[in-house]
Design a protein around this motif. Structure first.
Motif, PDB file in Angstrom:
ATOM      1  N   GLU A  23       0.837  -1.215   0.000  1.00 58.48           N
ATOM      2  CA  GLU A  23       0.000   0.000   0.000  1.00 58.48           C
ATOM      3  C   GLU A  23       0.860   1.249   0.000  1.00 58.48           C
ATOM      4  OE1 GLU A  23      -3.260   0.412   2.800  1.00 58.48           O
ATOM      5  OE2 GLU A  23      -3.760  -1.704   2.418  1.00 58.48           O
ATOM      6  N   GLN A  24       1.927   1.218   0.788  1.00 56.67           N
ATOM      7  CA  GLN A  24       2.805   2.390   0.843  1.00 56.67           C
ATOM      8  C   GLN A  24       3.528   2.575  -0.507  1.00 56.67           C
ATOM      9  OE1 GLN A  24       5.527   2.377   4.229  1.00 56.67           O
ATOM     10  NE2 GLN A  24       4.877   4.472   4.651  1.00 56.67           N
ATOM     11  N   ALA A  25       3.942   1.472  -1.109  1.00 61.23           N
ATOM     12  CA  ALA A  25       4.588   1.565  -2.417  1.00 61.23           C
ATOM     13  C   ALA A  25       3.595   2.105  -3.463  1.00 61.23           C
ATOM     14  CB  ALA A  25       5.106   0.194  -2.845  1.00 61.23           C
ATOM     15  N   ARG A  26       2.379   1.602  -3.421  1.00 68.33           N
ATOM     16  CA  ARG A  26       1.358   2.047  -4.377  1.00 68.33           C
ATOM     17  C   ARG A  26       1.105   3.554  -4.243  1.00 68.33           C
ATOM     18  NH1 ARG A  26      -2.882  -0.376  -7.321  1.00 68.33           N
ATOM     19  NH2 ARG A  26      -2.391  -2.464  -6.554  1.00 68.33           N
ATOM     20  N   ALA A  27       1.054   4.014  -3.006  1.00 68.84           N
ATOM     21  CA  ALA A  27       0.818   5.447  -2.789  1.00 68.84           C
ATOM     22  C   ALA A  27       1.963   6.274  -3.372  1.00 68.84           C
ATOM     23  CB  ALA A  27       0.651   5.729  -1.297  1.00 68.84           C
ATOM     24  N   LEU A  28       3.187   5.841  -3.167  1.00 70.10           N
ATOM     25  CA  LEU A  28       4.340   6.565  -3.725  1.00 70.10           C
ATOM     26  C   LEU A  28       4.317   6.526  -5.249  1.00 70.10           C
ATOM     27  CD1 LEU A  28       7.658   5.917  -1.759  1.00 70.10           C
ATOM     28  CD2 LEU A  28       6.577   8.113  -2.281  1.00 70.10           C
ATOM     29  N   LEU A  29       3.974   5.348  -5.809  1.00 68.28           N
ATOM     30  CA  LEU A  29       3.904   5.236  -7.274  1.00 68.28           C
ATOM     31  C   LEU A  29       2.861   6.194  -7.824  1.00 68.28           C
ATOM     32  CD1 LEU A  29       4.198   1.344  -7.597  1.00 68.28           C
ATOM     33  CD2 LEU A  29       5.930   3.048  -8.254  1.00 68.28           C
ATOM     34  N   GLN A  30       1.777   6.364  -7.100  1.00 62.23           N
ATOM     35  CA  GLN A  30       0.762   7.320  -7.565  1.00 62.23           C
ATOM     36  C   GLN A  30       1.305   8.746  -7.504  1.00 62.23           C
ATOM     37  OE1 GLN A  30      -2.539   5.014  -5.282  1.00 62.23           O
ATOM     38  NE2 GLN A  30      -3.592   6.088  -6.908  1.00 62.23           N
ATOM     39  N   GLU A  31       2.110   9.041  -6.487  1.00 61.17           N
ATOM     40  CA  GLU A  31       2.780  10.355  -6.465  1.00 61.17           C
ATOM     41  C   GLU A  31       3.690  10.523  -7.683  1.00 61.17           C
ATOM     42  OE1 GLU A  31       4.567  11.954  -2.852  1.00 61.17           O
ATOM     43  OE2 GLU A  31       3.584  10.373  -1.675  1.00 61.17           O
ATOM     44  N   PHE A  32       4.288   9.435  -8.119  1.00 62.21           N
ATOM     45  CA  PHE A  32       5.166   9.486  -9.304  1.00 62.21           C
ATOM     46  C   PHE A  32       4.371   9.701 -10.594  1.00 62.21           C
ATOM     47  CE2 PHE A  32       8.942   6.659  -7.646  1.00 62.21           C
ATOM     48  CZ  PHE A  32       9.209   7.603  -6.678  1.00 62.21           C
ATOM     49  N   GLY A  33       3.049   9.486 -10.527  1.00 67.01           N
ATOM     50  CA  GLY A  33       2.225   9.702 -11.723  1.00 67.01           C
ATOM     51  C   GLY A  33       1.553   8.446 -12.254  1.00 67.01           C
ATOM     52  N   TRP A  34       1.746   7.319 -11.582  1.00 67.51           N
ATOM     53  CA  TRP A  34       1.089   6.082 -12.022  1.00 67.51           C
ATOM     54  C   TRP A  34      -0.354   6.078 -11.544  1.00 67.51           C
ATOM     55  CZ3 TRP A  34       3.471   2.975 -15.393  1.00 67.51           C
ATOM     56  CH2 TRP A  34       4.862   3.129 -15.534  1.00 67.51           C
ATOM     57  N   GLN A  35      -1.290   5.893 -12.463  1.00 69.46           N
ATOM     58  CA  GLN A  35      -2.691   5.775 -12.083  1.00 69.46           C
ATOM     59  C   GLN A  35      -2.887   4.471 -11.324  1.00 69.46           C
ATOM     60  OE1 GLN A  35      -5.058   8.277 -12.818  1.00 69.46           O
ATOM     61  NE2 GLN A  35      -3.146   9.329 -13.308  1.00 69.46           N
ATOM     62  N   ASN A  36      -3.779   4.495 -10.352  1.00 66.66           N
ATOM     63  CA  ASN A  36      -3.975   3.323  -9.495  1.00 66.66           C
ATOM     64  C   ASN A  36      -4.239   2.042 -10.293  1.00 66.66           C
ATOM     65  OD1 ASN A  36      -4.180   2.159  -6.866  1.00 66.66           O
ATOM     66  ND2 ASN A  36      -6.399   2.069  -7.170  1.00 66.66           N
ATOM     67  N   GLN A  37      -5.057   2.151 -11.341  1.00 64.76           N
ATOM     68  CA  GLN A  37      -5.436   0.939 -12.092  1.00 64.76           C
ATOM     69  C   GLN A  37      -4.308   0.417 -12.986  1.00 64.76           C
ATOM     70  OE1 GLN A  37      -6.570   3.940 -12.697  1.00 64.76           O
ATOM     71  NE2 GLN A  37      -6.472   4.368 -14.901  1.00 64.76           N
ATOM     72  N   THR A  38      -3.220   1.172 -13.078  1.00 68.26           N
ATOM     73  CA  THR A  38      -2.098   0.699 -13.897  1.00 68.26           C
ATOM     74  C   THR A  38      -1.033  -0.011 -13.043  1.00 68.26           C
ATOM     75  OG1 THR A  38      -0.790   2.741 -13.715  1.00 68.26           O
ATOM     76  CG2 THR A  38      -2.421   2.636 -15.499  1.00 68.26           C
ATOM     77  N   ILE A  39      -1.290  -0.107 -11.752  1.00 66.92           N
ATOM     78  CA  ILE A  39      -0.346  -0.758 -10.829  1.00 66.92           C
ATOM     79  C   ILE A  39      -0.931  -2.123 -10.463  1.00 66.92           C
ATOM     80  CG2 ILE A  39       0.861  -0.581  -8.626  1.00 66.92           C
ATOM     81  CD1 ILE A  39       0.165   2.515  -8.767  1.00 66.92           C
ATOM     82  N   ILE A  40      -0.327  -3.181 -11.006  1.00 67.25           N
ATOM     83  CA  ILE A  40      -0.905  -4.521 -10.864  1.00 67.25           C
ATOM     84  C   ILE A  40      -0.213  -5.302  -9.758  1.00 67.25           C
ATOM     85  CG2 ILE A  40      -1.308  -6.724 -12.034  1.00 67.25           C
ATOM     86  CD1 ILE A  40      -1.535  -5.156 -14.614  1.00 67.25           C
ATOM     87  N   ASP A  41      -0.986  -5.695  -8.778  1.00 65.99           N
ATOM     88  CA  ASP A  41      -0.455  -6.505  -7.678  1.00 65.99           C
ATOM     89  C   ASP A  41      -0.402  -7.961  -8.131  1.00 65.99           C
ATOM     90  OD1 ASP A  41       0.142  -7.851  -5.353  1.00 65.99           O
ATOM     91  OD2 ASP A  41      -1.339  -6.776  -4.130  1.00 65.99           O
ATOM     92  N   LEU A  42       0.827  -8.462  -8.339  1.00 68.58           N
ATOM     93  CA  LEU A  42       0.990  -9.842  -8.827  1.00 68.58           C
ATOM     94  C   LEU A  42       0.856 -10.875  -7.717  1.00 68.58           C
ATOM     95  CD1 LEU A  42       4.080  -9.468 -11.183  1.00 68.58           C
ATOM     96  CD2 LEU A  42       1.710  -9.857 -11.884  1.00 68.58           C
ATOM     97  N   GLY A  43       1.077 -10.456  -6.476  1.00 67.32           N
ATOM     98  CA  GLY A  43       1.000 -11.414  -5.370  1.00 67.32           C
ATOM     99  C   GLY A  43       2.231 -11.326  -4.483  1.00 67.32           C
ATOM    100  N   ASP A  44       2.601 -12.448  -3.925  1.00 68.40           N
ATOM    101  CA  ASP A  44       3.679 -12.445  -2.933  1.00 68.40           C
ATOM    102  C   ASP A  44       5.051 -12.206  -3.584  1.00 68.40           C
ATOM    103  OD1 ASP A  44       4.724 -14.840  -3.942  1.00 68.40           O
ATOM    104  OD2 ASP A  44       3.673 -16.076  -2.475  1.00 68.40           O
TER     105      ASP A  44
END
Lengths: 219, 219
Positions: free
Chosen positions: B163-184
Protein backbone atom coordinates in the motif's frame (compact mmCIF):
# COMPACT_ATOMS: atom_id res chain seq x y z
CA UNK A 1 0.32 -24.53 -48.43
CA UNK A 2 1.03 -27.91 -46.90
CA UNK A 3 1.51 -27.34 -43.20
CA UNK A 4 2.30 -29.75 -40.38
CA UNK A 5 1.25 -29.14 -36.81
CA UNK A 6 3.07 -31.35 -34.32
CA UNK A 7 1.00 -31.66 -31.17
CA UNK A 8 -2.64 -32.43 -30.42
CA UNK A 9 -3.23 -30.23 -27.37
CA UNK A 10 -5.08 -26.93 -27.19
CA UNK A 11 -2.34 -25.01 -29.00
CA UNK A 12 -2.01 -27.61 -31.75
CA UNK A 13 -5.76 -27.88 -32.28
CA UNK A 14 -6.20 -24.11 -32.33
CA UNK A 15 -3.39 -23.48 -34.80
CA UNK A 16 -4.40 -26.40 -37.01
CA UNK A 17 -8.05 -25.33 -37.04
CA UNK A 18 -7.14 -21.78 -38.03
CA UNK A 19 -4.88 -23.01 -40.83
CA UNK A 20 -7.75 -25.12 -42.22
CA UNK A 21 -10.06 -22.08 -42.12
CA UNK A 22 -7.43 -20.17 -44.07
CA UNK A 23 -7.47 -22.80 -46.80
CA UNK A 24 -4.24 -24.65 -46.09
CA UNK A 25 -3.71 -28.41 -46.24
CA UNK A 26 -2.98 -29.38 -42.67
CA UNK A 27 -1.62 -32.58 -41.17
CA UNK A 28 -1.71 -33.02 -37.42
CA UNK A 29 1.21 -35.12 -36.20
CA UNK A 30 1.22 -37.26 -33.09
CA UNK A 31 2.98 -40.30 -31.67
CA UNK A 32 0.64 -42.68 -33.44
CA UNK A 33 -1.35 -42.08 -36.59
CA UNK A 34 -4.43 -43.30 -34.74
CA UNK A 35 -4.19 -40.76 -31.92
CA UNK A 36 -7.79 -40.14 -30.86
CA UNK A 37 -7.53 -36.39 -30.53
CA UNK A 38 -5.86 -36.05 -33.92
CA UNK A 39 -8.34 -38.34 -35.67
CA UNK A 40 -11.26 -36.53 -34.07
CA UNK A 41 -9.82 -33.19 -35.16
CA UNK A 42 -9.33 -34.37 -38.75
CA UNK A 43 -12.85 -35.84 -38.91
CA UNK A 44 -14.29 -32.47 -37.93
CA UNK A 45 -12.16 -30.42 -40.29
CA UNK A 46 -12.99 -31.75 -43.72
CA UNK A 47 -10.89 -33.08 -46.51
CA UNK A 48 -8.00 -30.64 -46.18
CA UNK A 49 -7.27 -32.07 -42.72
CA UNK A 50 -5.27 -35.24 -42.18
CA UNK A 51 -3.33 -37.08 -39.47
CA UNK A 52 -0.05 -38.93 -39.33
CA UNK A 53 2.89 -39.84 -37.18
CA UNK A 54 5.31 -37.08 -36.30
CA UNK A 55 7.60 -38.30 -39.09
CA UNK A 56 4.78 -38.45 -41.65
CA UNK A 57 3.63 -34.98 -40.67
CA UNK A 58 7.12 -33.50 -40.83
CA UNK A 59 7.61 -35.07 -44.26
CA UNK A 60 4.33 -33.65 -45.56
CA UNK A 61 4.67 -30.12 -44.19
CA UNK A 62 6.36 -27.33 -46.14
CA UNK A 63 6.05 -25.37 -42.92
CA UNK A 64 6.10 -27.12 -39.55
CA UNK A 65 4.63 -25.87 -36.29
CA UNK A 66 6.04 -27.21 -33.01
CA UNK A 67 2.98 -27.03 -30.79
CA UNK A 68 3.85 -29.67 -28.22
CA UNK A 69 4.62 -29.23 -24.55
CA UNK A 70 8.13 -27.87 -24.19
CA UNK A 71 9.38 -30.82 -22.17
CA UNK A 72 8.92 -33.17 -25.15
CA UNK A 73 9.75 -30.87 -28.07
CA UNK A 74 13.28 -32.16 -28.57
CA UNK A 75 12.26 -35.80 -28.26
CA UNK A 76 9.49 -35.30 -30.80
CA UNK A 77 11.91 -33.75 -33.28
CA UNK A 78 13.93 -36.96 -33.04
CA UNK A 79 10.80 -39.04 -33.60
CA UNK A 80 9.91 -36.88 -36.58
CA UNK A 81 13.48 -37.29 -37.89
CA UNK A 82 15.64 -34.16 -38.06
CA UNK A 83 16.23 -34.49 -41.83
CA UNK A 84 12.51 -33.95 -42.44
CA UNK A 85 12.86 -30.37 -41.19
CA UNK A 86 15.66 -29.37 -43.54
CA UNK A 87 15.17 -26.21 -45.58
CA UNK A 88 11.78 -25.62 -44.03
CA UNK A 89 10.43 -22.90 -41.81
CA UNK A 90 9.82 -24.37 -38.37
CA UNK A 91 7.66 -22.27 -36.08
CA UNK A 92 8.37 -23.12 -32.45
CA UNK A 93 5.56 -22.14 -30.08
CA UNK A 94 6.55 -24.46 -27.27
CA UNK A 95 7.66 -23.23 -23.86
CA UNK A 96 10.06 -25.10 -21.54
CA UNK A 97 7.68 -25.01 -18.58
CA UNK A 98 8.42 -27.54 -15.87
CA UNK A 99 5.44 -28.32 -13.62
CA UNK A 100 7.20 -31.21 -11.86
CA UNK A 101 7.30 -29.21 -8.64
CA UNK A 102 3.78 -27.85 -9.03
CA UNK A 103 2.75 -24.25 -9.43
CA UNK A 104 4.33 -21.91 -10.37
CA UNK A 105 6.19 -23.81 -13.07
CA UNK A 106 9.94 -23.46 -13.35
CA UNK A 107 11.74 -23.26 -16.70
CA UNK A 108 13.66 -26.40 -17.64
CA UNK A 109 15.93 -24.30 -19.88
CA UNK A 110 16.57 -20.61 -19.30
CA UNK A 111 18.95 -17.74 -18.71
CA UNK A 112 21.96 -18.49 -20.96
CA UNK A 113 20.11 -20.89 -23.24
CA UNK A 114 16.62 -21.41 -24.61
CA UNK A 115 14.49 -24.20 -25.96
CA UNK A 116 14.44 -22.46 -29.34
CA UNK A 117 18.24 -22.56 -29.53
CA UNK A 118 18.21 -26.26 -28.69
CA UNK A 119 15.61 -26.82 -31.39
CA UNK A 120 17.72 -24.95 -33.96
CA UNK A 121 20.75 -27.04 -32.97
CA UNK A 122 18.76 -30.27 -33.31
CA UNK A 123 17.67 -29.33 -36.85
CA UNK A 124 20.52 -27.17 -38.11
CA UNK A 125 19.25 -27.15 -41.70
CA UNK A 126 15.85 -25.76 -40.68
CA UNK A 127 14.80 -22.12 -40.40
CA UNK A 128 13.60 -22.07 -36.83
CA UNK A 129 11.46 -19.14 -35.74
CA UNK A 130 10.26 -18.68 -32.18
CA UNK A 131 6.99 -16.81 -32.01
CA UNK A 132 3.47 -16.84 -30.53
CA UNK A 133 4.77 -18.38 -27.29
CA UNK A 134 3.85 -15.28 -25.28
CA UNK A 135 0.07 -15.56 -25.31
CA UNK A 136 -2.86 -17.92 -25.00
CA UNK A 137 -3.86 -20.13 -27.95
CA UNK A 138 -7.11 -18.42 -28.87
CA UNK A 139 -5.41 -15.03 -29.13
CA UNK A 140 -2.59 -16.43 -31.27
CA UNK A 141 -5.04 -16.95 -34.13
CA UNK A 142 -7.53 -14.21 -33.35
CA UNK A 143 -5.72 -11.16 -32.02
CA UNK A 144 -8.75 -8.98 -32.79
CA UNK A 145 -10.50 -10.50 -29.76
CA UNK A 146 -8.56 -7.88 -27.81
CA UNK A 147 -9.91 -4.31 -27.96
CA UNK A 148 -6.54 -2.86 -29.01
CA UNK A 149 -3.66 -3.94 -31.20
CA UNK A 150 -1.09 -5.84 -29.17
CA UNK A 151 2.37 -7.13 -30.04
CA UNK A 152 4.15 -10.41 -30.66
CA UNK A 153 7.78 -11.26 -31.33
CA UNK A 154 9.96 -13.12 -33.80
CA UNK A 155 13.32 -14.72 -32.99
CA UNK A 156 15.33 -16.58 -35.60
CA UNK A 157 18.62 -16.81 -37.47
CA UNK A 158 17.13 -17.02 -40.97
CA UNK A 159 15.48 -14.10 -42.71
CA UNK A 160 13.58 -16.43 -45.03
CA UNK A 161 12.03 -18.27 -42.09
CA UNK A 162 11.07 -15.06 -40.36
CA UNK A 163 9.45 -13.70 -43.53
CA UNK A 164 7.41 -16.85 -43.97
CA UNK A 165 6.39 -16.79 -40.30
CA UNK A 166 5.46 -13.11 -40.57
CA UNK A 167 3.27 -13.81 -43.60
CA UNK A 168 1.43 -16.59 -41.76
CA UNK A 169 1.00 -14.40 -38.69
CA UNK A 170 -0.56 -11.76 -40.90
CA UNK A 171 -2.96 -14.43 -42.18
CA UNK A 172 -3.81 -15.08 -38.54
CA UNK A 173 -4.77 -11.42 -38.19
CA UNK A 174 -1.61 -9.82 -36.83
CA UNK A 175 -0.91 -6.45 -38.41
CA UNK A 176 2.60 -6.22 -39.79
CA UNK A 177 3.66 -3.42 -37.42
CA UNK A 178 2.62 -5.48 -34.40
CA UNK A 179 5.12 -8.25 -35.21
CA UNK A 180 8.47 -7.27 -33.69
CA UNK A 181 11.64 -8.90 -34.96
CA UNK A 182 13.84 -9.21 -31.87
CA UNK A 183 16.83 -10.63 -33.73
CA UNK A 184 18.54 -13.99 -33.82
CA UNK A 185 17.38 -17.18 -32.15
CA UNK A 186 19.10 -16.31 -28.86
CA UNK A 187 16.50 -13.57 -28.37
CA UNK A 188 14.03 -16.38 -27.67
CA UNK A 189 15.59 -16.44 -24.20
CA UNK A 190 13.68 -13.21 -23.70
CA UNK A 191 10.27 -14.45 -24.79
CA UNK A 192 10.64 -17.82 -23.07
CA UNK A 193 11.65 -16.15 -19.81
CA UNK A 194 8.59 -13.92 -20.17
CA UNK A 195 6.42 -16.95 -19.34
CA UNK A 196 6.92 -16.76 -15.56
CA UNK A 197 5.44 -13.25 -15.64
CA UNK A 198 2.64 -14.40 -17.97
CA UNK A 199 1.73 -17.21 -15.55
CA UNK A 200 1.55 -14.82 -12.59
CA UNK A 201 -0.52 -12.34 -14.57
CA UNK A 202 -2.92 -15.13 -15.45
CA UNK A 203 -3.20 -15.73 -11.70
CA UNK A 204 -3.63 -12.06 -10.83
CA UNK A 205 -6.13 -11.28 -13.59
CA UNK A 206 -8.03 -14.57 -13.48
CA UNK A 207 -8.01 -14.90 -17.26
CA UNK A 208 -5.48 -15.90 -19.92
CA UNK A 209 -7.11 -13.54 -22.41
CA UNK A 210 -4.64 -10.71 -22.31
CA UNK A 211 -1.59 -9.56 -24.18
CA UNK A 212 0.84 -6.69 -24.12
CA UNK A 213 0.88 -3.63 -26.28
CA UNK A 214 4.26 -2.01 -26.63
CA UNK A 215 3.99 1.76 -26.08
CA UNK A 216 6.88 3.95 -27.16
CA UNK A 217 7.66 7.56 -26.42
CA UNK A 218 6.37 9.74 -29.23
CA UNK A 219 9.08 11.48 -31.16
CA UNK B 1 8.30 11.63 4.51
CA UNK B 2 11.90 10.73 5.27
CA UNK B 3 13.07 8.52 2.42
CA UNK B 4 16.41 6.82 1.79
CA UNK B 5 17.66 6.01 -1.68
CA UNK B 6 20.56 3.54 -1.66
CA UNK B 7 22.52 3.93 -4.88
CA UNK B 8 24.01 6.87 -6.75
CA UNK B 9 23.57 5.70 -10.34
CA UNK B 10 20.99 6.82 -12.88
CA UNK B 11 18.14 5.01 -11.15
CA UNK B 12 19.08 6.31 -7.72
CA UNK B 13 19.53 9.89 -8.95
CA UNK B 14 16.26 9.82 -10.87
CA UNK B 15 14.21 8.42 -7.99
CA UNK B 16 15.86 10.71 -5.44
CA UNK B 17 15.36 13.77 -7.63
CA UNK B 18 11.68 13.01 -8.10
CA UNK B 19 11.17 12.48 -4.37
CA UNK B 20 12.71 15.88 -3.66
CA UNK B 21 10.39 17.49 -6.22
CA UNK B 22 7.48 15.85 -4.44
CA UNK B 23 8.51 17.50 -1.16
CA UNK B 24 10.07 14.57 0.67
CA UNK B 25 13.22 14.63 2.79
CA UNK B 26 15.67 12.45 0.90
CA UNK B 27 18.99 10.99 1.89
CA UNK B 28 21.15 9.37 -0.76
CA UNK B 29 23.18 6.50 0.66
CA UNK B 30 26.52 5.33 -0.68
CA UNK B 31 29.63 3.51 0.50
CA UNK B 32 31.17 6.68 1.86
CA UNK B 33 29.41 9.81 3.04
CA UNK B 34 31.73 11.81 0.80
CA UNK B 35 30.79 9.97 -2.42
CA UNK B 36 31.19 12.56 -5.18
CA UNK B 37 28.02 11.72 -7.07
CA UNK B 38 25.94 11.76 -3.91
CA UNK B 39 27.42 15.03 -2.66
CA UNK B 40 26.94 16.63 -6.08
CA UNK B 41 23.33 15.44 -6.15
CA UNK B 42 22.64 16.84 -2.66
CA UNK B 43 24.27 20.17 -3.49
CA UNK B 44 21.98 20.57 -6.47
CA UNK B 45 18.81 19.54 -4.68
CA UNK B 46 18.47 22.02 -1.85
CA UNK B 47 18.07 21.64 1.86
CA UNK B 48 15.73 18.66 1.80
CA UNK B 49 18.52 16.58 0.20
CA UNK B 50 21.30 14.98 2.20
CA UNK B 51 23.92 12.26 1.94
CA UNK B 52 25.22 9.53 4.21
CA UNK B 53 26.67 6.08 4.38
CA UNK B 54 24.36 3.20 3.55
CA UNK B 55 23.83 2.65 7.28
CA UNK B 56 23.12 6.32 7.97
CA UNK B 57 20.68 6.44 5.07
CA UNK B 58 18.87 3.27 6.12
CA UNK B 59 18.58 4.63 9.66
CA UNK B 60 17.14 7.94 8.46
CA UNK B 61 14.66 6.58 5.95
CA UNK B 62 11.10 5.64 6.90
CA UNK B 63 10.92 4.16 3.40
CA UNK B 64 14.04 2.78 1.71
CA UNK B 65 14.64 2.39 -2.02
CA UNK B 66 17.17 -0.20 -3.20
CA UNK B 67 18.42 1.43 -6.38
CA UNK B 68 21.82 -0.20 -6.68
CA UNK B 69 23.05 -2.63 -9.28
CA UNK B 70 21.61 -6.05 -8.56
CA UNK B 71 24.98 -7.70 -8.12
CA UNK B 72 25.70 -5.62 -5.00
CA UNK B 73 22.22 -5.28 -3.48
CA UNK B 74 22.70 -7.98 -0.86
CA UNK B 75 26.14 -6.77 0.13
CA UNK B 76 24.85 -3.22 0.52
CA UNK B 77 22.05 -4.40 2.78
CA UNK B 78 24.73 -5.88 5.05
CA UNK B 79 26.68 -2.61 4.98
CA UNK B 80 23.48 -0.72 5.79
CA UNK B 81 22.81 -3.19 8.66
CA UNK B 82 19.73 -5.38 8.32
CA UNK B 83 18.18 -4.13 11.56
CA UNK B 84 17.88 -0.64 10.06
CA UNK B 85 15.28 -1.96 7.60
CA UNK B 86 12.95 -3.48 10.20
CA UNK B 87 9.27 -2.47 10.05
CA UNK B 88 9.93 -0.29 7.02
CA UNK B 89 8.73 -0.50 3.45
CA UNK B 90 11.71 -1.38 1.25
CA UNK B 91 11.21 -0.80 -2.46
CA UNK B 92 13.56 -3.00 -4.45
CA UNK B 93 14.14 -1.76 -8.01
CA UNK B 94 17.38 -3.65 -8.59
CA UNK B 95 17.75 -6.37 -11.20
CA UNK B 96 20.18 -9.31 -10.96
CA UNK B 97 21.78 -8.62 -14.33
CA UNK B 98 25.17 -10.21 -14.85
CA UNK B 99 27.26 -8.55 -17.56
CA UNK B 100 30.40 -10.55 -16.73
CA UNK B 101 30.13 -12.39 -20.05
CA UNK B 102 29.18 -9.29 -22.00
CA UNK B 103 25.96 -8.66 -23.87
CA UNK B 104 23.30 -9.90 -23.52
CA UNK B 105 23.47 -10.03 -19.74
CA UNK B 106 22.57 -13.24 -17.93
CA UNK B 107 20.62 -13.26 -14.67
CA UNK B 108 22.70 -14.11 -11.60
CA UNK B 109 19.54 -15.33 -9.84
CA UNK B 110 16.49 -16.62 -11.70
CA UNK B 111 13.96 -19.35 -12.35
CA UNK B 112 13.21 -20.84 -8.90
CA UNK B 113 14.48 -17.86 -6.94
CA UNK B 114 14.73 -14.11 -7.30
CA UNK B 115 16.80 -11.27 -5.96
CA UNK B 116 13.70 -9.88 -4.28
CA UNK B 117 13.23 -13.10 -2.32
CA UNK B 118 16.87 -13.00 -1.22
CA UNK B 119 16.41 -9.39 -0.15
CA UNK B 120 13.32 -10.28 1.90
CA UNK B 121 15.24 -13.13 3.56
CA UNK B 122 18.16 -10.81 4.37
CA UNK B 123 15.82 -8.32 6.07
CA UNK B 124 12.99 -10.52 7.35
CA UNK B 125 11.43 -7.75 9.45
CA UNK B 126 11.12 -5.41 6.47
CA UNK B 127 8.19 -5.08 4.06
CA UNK B 128 9.96 -5.68 0.78
CA UNK B 129 8.16 -4.69 -2.40
CA UNK B 130 9.57 -5.35 -5.85
CA UNK B 131 8.41 -2.80 -8.38
CA UNK B 132 9.56 -0.40 -11.11
CA UNK B 133 12.26 -2.85 -12.23
CA UNK B 134 10.60 -3.38 -15.61
CA UNK B 135 11.29 -0.01 -17.21
CA UNK B 136 13.86 2.71 -17.71
CA UNK B 137 14.55 5.22 -14.93
CA UNK B 138 13.02 8.29 -16.55
CA UNK B 139 9.72 6.51 -17.14
CA UNK B 140 9.61 5.21 -13.57
CA UNK B 141 9.03 8.73 -12.31
CA UNK B 142 7.29 10.22 -15.35
CA UNK B 143 5.00 7.61 -16.93
CA UNK B 144 3.12 10.35 -18.77
CA UNK B 145 6.06 10.68 -21.16
CA UNK B 146 4.45 7.75 -22.94
CA UNK B 147 1.42 8.56 -25.11
CA UNK B 148 -0.75 5.91 -23.43
CA UNK B 149 -1.18 4.53 -19.95
CA UNK B 150 1.12 1.58 -19.38
CA UNK B 151 1.42 -0.89 -16.52
CA UNK B 152 3.79 -1.75 -13.68
CA UNK B 153 3.76 -4.52 -11.11
CA UNK B 154 3.98 -5.04 -7.36
CA UNK B 155 5.35 -8.15 -5.66
CA UNK B 156 5.52 -8.49 -1.90
CA UNK B 157 4.45 -10.45 1.15
CA UNK B 158 3.17 -7.51 3.18
CA UNK B 159 0.00 -5.61 2.38
CA UNK B 160 1.19 -2.57 4.33
CA UNK B 161 4.35 -2.36 2.23
CA UNK B 162 2.46 -2.71 -1.02
CA UNK B 163 0.00 0.00 0.00
CA UNK B 164 2.80 2.39 0.84
CA UNK B 165 4.59 1.57 -2.42
CA UNK B 166 1.36 2.05 -4.38
CA UNK B 167 0.82 5.45 -2.79
CA UNK B 168 4.34 6.57 -3.73
CA UNK B 169 3.90 5.24 -7.27
CA UNK B 170 0.76 7.32 -7.56
CA UNK B 171 2.78 10.35 -6.46
CA UNK B 172 5.17 9.49 -9.30
CA UNK B 173 2.23 9.70 -11.72
CA UNK B 174 1.09 6.08 -12.02
CA UNK B 175 -2.69 5.77 -12.08
CA UNK B 176 -3.97 3.32 -9.50
CA UNK B 177 -5.44 0.94 -12.09
CA UNK B 178 -2.10 0.70 -13.90
CA UNK B 179 -0.35 -0.76 -10.83
CA UNK B 180 -0.91 -4.52 -10.86
CA UNK B 181 -0.45 -6.51 -7.68
CA UNK B 182 0.99 -9.84 -8.83
CA UNK B 183 1.00 -11.41 -5.37
CA UNK B 184 3.68 -12.44 -2.93
CA UNK B 185 7.40 -11.81 -3.24
CA UNK B 186 7.96 -14.95 -5.33
CA UNK B 187 6.11 -13.24 -8.19
CA UNK B 188 9.19 -11.05 -8.56
CA UNK B 189 10.68 -14.03 -10.41
CA UNK B 190 8.32 -12.99 -13.19
CA UNK B 191 9.30 -9.35 -13.38
CA UNK B 192 13.02 -10.04 -12.92
CA UNK B 193 12.95 -12.64 -15.69
CA UNK B 194 11.21 -10.09 -17.89
CA UNK B 195 14.51 -8.20 -18.11
CA UNK B 196 16.03 -10.41 -20.81
CA UNK B 197 13.10 -9.50 -23.07
CA UNK B 198 13.37 -5.84 -22.10
CA UNK B 199 17.07 -5.82 -23.00
CA UNK B 200 16.37 -7.34 -26.44
CA UNK B 201 13.54 -4.90 -27.08
CA UNK B 202 15.87 -2.04 -26.23
CA UNK B 203 18.16 -3.48 -28.91
CA UNK B 204 15.41 -3.95 -31.48
CA UNK B 205 13.75 -0.57 -30.91
CA UNK B 206 16.92 1.45 -30.36
CA UNK B 207 15.45 3.24 -27.35
CA UNK B 208 14.77 2.39 -23.70
CA UNK B 209 11.75 4.69 -23.69
CA UNK B 210 9.01 2.10 -23.93
CA UNK B 211 6.76 0.15 -21.64
CA UNK B 212 3.98 -2.38 -21.89
CA UNK B 213 0.29 -1.79 -21.68
CA UNK B 214 -1.71 -4.78 -20.60
CA UNK B 215 -4.71 -5.27 -22.89
CA UNK B 216 -7.50 -7.59 -21.75
CA UNK B 217 -10.41 -9.04 -23.61
CA UNK B 218 -13.47 -6.84 -23.10
CA UNK B 219 -16.24 -8.56 -21.20
Amino acid sequence: MKIAVLGTGVVGQTIAGKLIQLGHLVIMGSRSATNEKAVSWATQNGERASVGTFAEAATFGEIIFLATKGDVTLEIIQQAKPENFSNKTVIDISNPLDFSNGFPPALSISNTNSLAEKVQKAIPEAYVVKTLNTLTAQLMVEPSRLPEETHIFLSGNHAAGKEQARALLQEFGWQNQTIIDLGDITTARGTEQFLPLWVRLYGALGTPNFNFKLVRESK
